[in-house]
Design an enzyme around this catalytic site. Structure first.
Site, mmCIF file in Angstrom:
data_model
loop_
_atom_site.group_PDB
_atom_site.id
_atom_site.type_symbol
_atom_site.label_atom_id
_atom_site.label_comp_id
_atom_site.label_asym_id
_atom_site.label_seq_id
_atom_site.Cartn_x
_atom_site.Cartn_y
_atom_site.Cartn_z
ATOM 1 C CB CYS A 1 26.820 -41.959 -71.510
ATOM 2 S SG CYS A 1 26.965 -40.344 -71.072
ATOM 3 C CB THR A 2 22.490 -40.020 -69.869
ATOM 4 O OG1 THR A 2 22.647 -39.918 -71.020
ATOM 5 C CG2 THR A 2 23.510 -39.038 -69.112
#
Length: 214
Positions: free
Chosen positions: A101-102
């Site tokens: 993800c981030t």
């Protein structure tokens, strides 16, 4: 002994690392260590989940696998600088450097993704590209020893991919069977391509409202 290092920071997303952890812990002779700027409990997204960090960046100077989760806390780059400095250093020692993800934004802030194809959560594409990465809309993207996964649940796919690269396809298939990873979601909206423009536009507001209520 294989060392799997997972950095933690306030505001991490629990599923970003819990899913991959529950795959990679089956690798033979693997030690898992959670790293934070200070040892002790670190609270995840919205403060509702805490995990104990056993080590600081000064304690861990090498690792075989680096797994960087994402979450809201990735955006506080000034506060994360001690961690991204460590990520840059530890990357020089790794066999595999990965993100979910981030978490890719922290790899980007560490200078690891410049000029590389990479993926991230669909809502963070401009931020990823600001670090010089080339966004690729695949669930898992491998470029050399750097492996990035898209949003949250894709971390399981990334970890199974990594398990296959390290221990072979049969081992990875066995782990997938053991954790009974057989996704059959009730809705077919798990990607921007499937969800449609209207839901994509409304989702950040819907999620933010739900987080406030929670």
């Amino acid at each position: 002994m294989t060392r799997l290092a997972i950095p933690l920071f306030p505001g991490f997303m629990p599923l970003d690392f819990v899913g991959p952890y529950d795959v990679l812990r089956f690798l033979p002779d693997t030690e898992v260590v959670f790293v934070a700027t200070e040892p002790g409990p670190v609270r995840g997204a919205d403060g509702g989940f805490a995990l104990e960090a056993q080590a600081t960046p000064e304690d861990i100077t090498t690792c075989d696998i680096l797994l960087v989760p994402g979450g809201r806390g990735t955006r506080d780059y000034a506060a994360r600088k001690p961690l991204t400095d460590w990520i840059a250093r530890i990357h020089e020692t790794t066999t595999w450097t990965t993100s979910v993800c981030t978490g890719s934004l922290l790899l980007g802030a560490a200078g690891i993704l410049t000029g590389l194809d990479a993926t991230t959560h669909w809502n963070a594409i401009p931020e990823l590209e600001a670090f010089g990465a080339h966004y690729t809309p695949d669930r898992v993207v491998r470029r050399g020893k750097v492996v990035t996964a898209a949003g949250v649940s894709s971390g399981i796919d990334m970890a199974l991919t990594l398990a296959g690269l390290i221990e072979g396809d049969e081992f990875a298939k066995a782990v997938q069977l053991w954790i009974e990873y057989d996704p059959q979601p009730p809705y077919d909206t798990g990607s921007v391509a499937k969800a449609g423009a209207e839901l994509v536009a409304r989702t950040p507001g819907l999620i933010a409202g739900g987080a406030r209520r929670g």
